[in-house]
Write an enzyme that holds these catalytic residues in place. Sequence first.
Site, PDB file in Angstrom:
ATOM      1  N   LYS A   1       0.841  -1.199   0.000  1.00 17.83           N
ATOM      2  CA  LYS A   1       0.000   0.000   0.000  1.00 17.83           C
ATOM      3  C   LYS A   1       0.874   1.246   0.000  1.00 17.83           C
ATOM      4  CE  LYS A   1      -0.345  -0.007   5.059  1.00 17.83           C
ATOM      5  NZ  LYS A   1      -1.241  -0.044   6.226  1.00 17.83           N
TER       6      LYS A   1
ATOM      7  N   ARG B   1      -9.404  -0.133  15.562  1.00 14.32           N
ATOM      8  CA  ARG B   1      -9.337   0.692  14.350  1.00 14.32           C
ATOM      9  C   ARG B   1     -10.390   0.221  13.355  1.00 14.32           C
ATOM     10  NH1 ARG B   1      -3.599   1.039  11.302  1.00 14.32           N
ATOM     11  NH2 ARG B   1      -4.218  -1.076  10.677  1.00 14.32           N
TER      12      ARG B   1
ATOM     13  N   TYR C   1      12.194  31.913   4.369  1.00 14.14           N
ATOM     14  CA  TYR C   1      10.937  32.597   4.658  1.00 14.14           C
ATOM     15  C   TYR C   1      10.808  33.006   6.120  1.00 14.14           C
ATOM     16  CZ  TYR C   1       9.002  31.337   0.088  1.00 14.14           C
ATOM     17  OH  TYR C   1       8.757  31.213  -1.253  1.00 14.14           O
TER      18      TYR C   1
ATOM     19  N   MET D   1       8.719  24.986  -0.134  1.00 15.31           N
ATOM     20  CA  MET D   1       7.969  24.000  -0.900  1.00 15.31           C
ATOM     21  C   MET D   1       8.898  23.129  -1.751  1.00 15.31           C
ATOM     22  SD  MET D   1       4.853  24.473  -3.632  1.00 15.31           S
ATOM     23  CE  MET D   1       3.745  25.145  -2.397  1.00 15.31           C
TER      24      MET D   1
END
EC number: 5.1.1.1
Length: 368
Positions: free
Chosen positions: A38, A136, A264, A313
Amino acid sequence: MSKAQETCLEIDLKALKHNFEYLKSRLKPETKFLAVVKAFAYGSDASEIAHYMQDLGADYFAVAYVKEGVALRESGITKPIMVLHPQAVSFETLIVNNLEPCLYNAKVLHEFIEVAIAKKHTAYPVHIKFNTGLNRLGFYEKELDAVLSKLKSTTAIKVISILSHLAASEDLTEKEFTLNQIATFKSIAVNFAKNMGYTPMLHICNTSGILNYPEAHFDMVRSGIGLYGFGNSEKENKNVKPIATLKTVISQIHTINKGDSVGYNRAFKTEKEIKTATLPIGHADGIGRQYGQGKGFVVINGKQAPIVGNVCMDMIMVNITDIDCNEGDEVIVFGPHASAENLAAQAHTISYEIITAISQRVKRLILK
């Protein structure tokens, strides 16, 4: 391995083979092996991994969602594929692609039977999940009678396995809890077989279950993280090899004067002159903002270079003041000799998160 010229994730199939053979060595010959692929095979390449595992002799595959199973079928995977968390909206697609659902509550059991009947199926293979403590997904043991009644009322499906999931198999201080889970699962299996007249495959062990609870291997085991090179303990980490190495390169080197800022929000300000390297990898590639401000690091020429300021990013800046390096040099983010576990620990998370977070825009290189 060649030197990186851009950001890339190298996948070492030799390491994968080693891990598979090690985990198989812990099993009885007759115990089946389910490879969990997965989340793009834990952030690597699901198609490449599944094809290689199919050739190595994996008996089953597991994905989280139907879409992942469809992609494997379209790539040519022929072995059985179990869908761990199917949604009713995808049941018809699941059947068309010969995928096998894990059914975990009364709603999805009923809905899947309805679809199987509508498609005129007989004995369509399904897996029934029981909740023994992870809380779960899964039926509770007290719901077994209702499950059995539902199963007896139809010929559209056939249970080929019942399963559960261990909550803390890597933590030996929770051994009593794990043994209670195993005992509950055994009780469910006995009652299921008594009432249905046959015994489906049983499986409860994940990677740490394989390593720590051999008495619970039953008919099949499921391994995810172990295949990708993480043993969930210092001892077992020595027996497996990480298959993925995340590499990038130095794009530019700067000399930052005392009192200047980097990145930033001016989140980092120098107290003395330093040198930084800008790398073409950022939070859009899977290196989250939590690794900024010196919590995360990369390895350049064998030395750790901490991340400076906020992760951008598409870029990060790292402190290379004490590292002899040049623009274009290779950078290791994680790999066999720069553990993803160690990097993840700096941000108070786990290896699973960082390896599965690597963006699909990062180039994959398969080393055969």
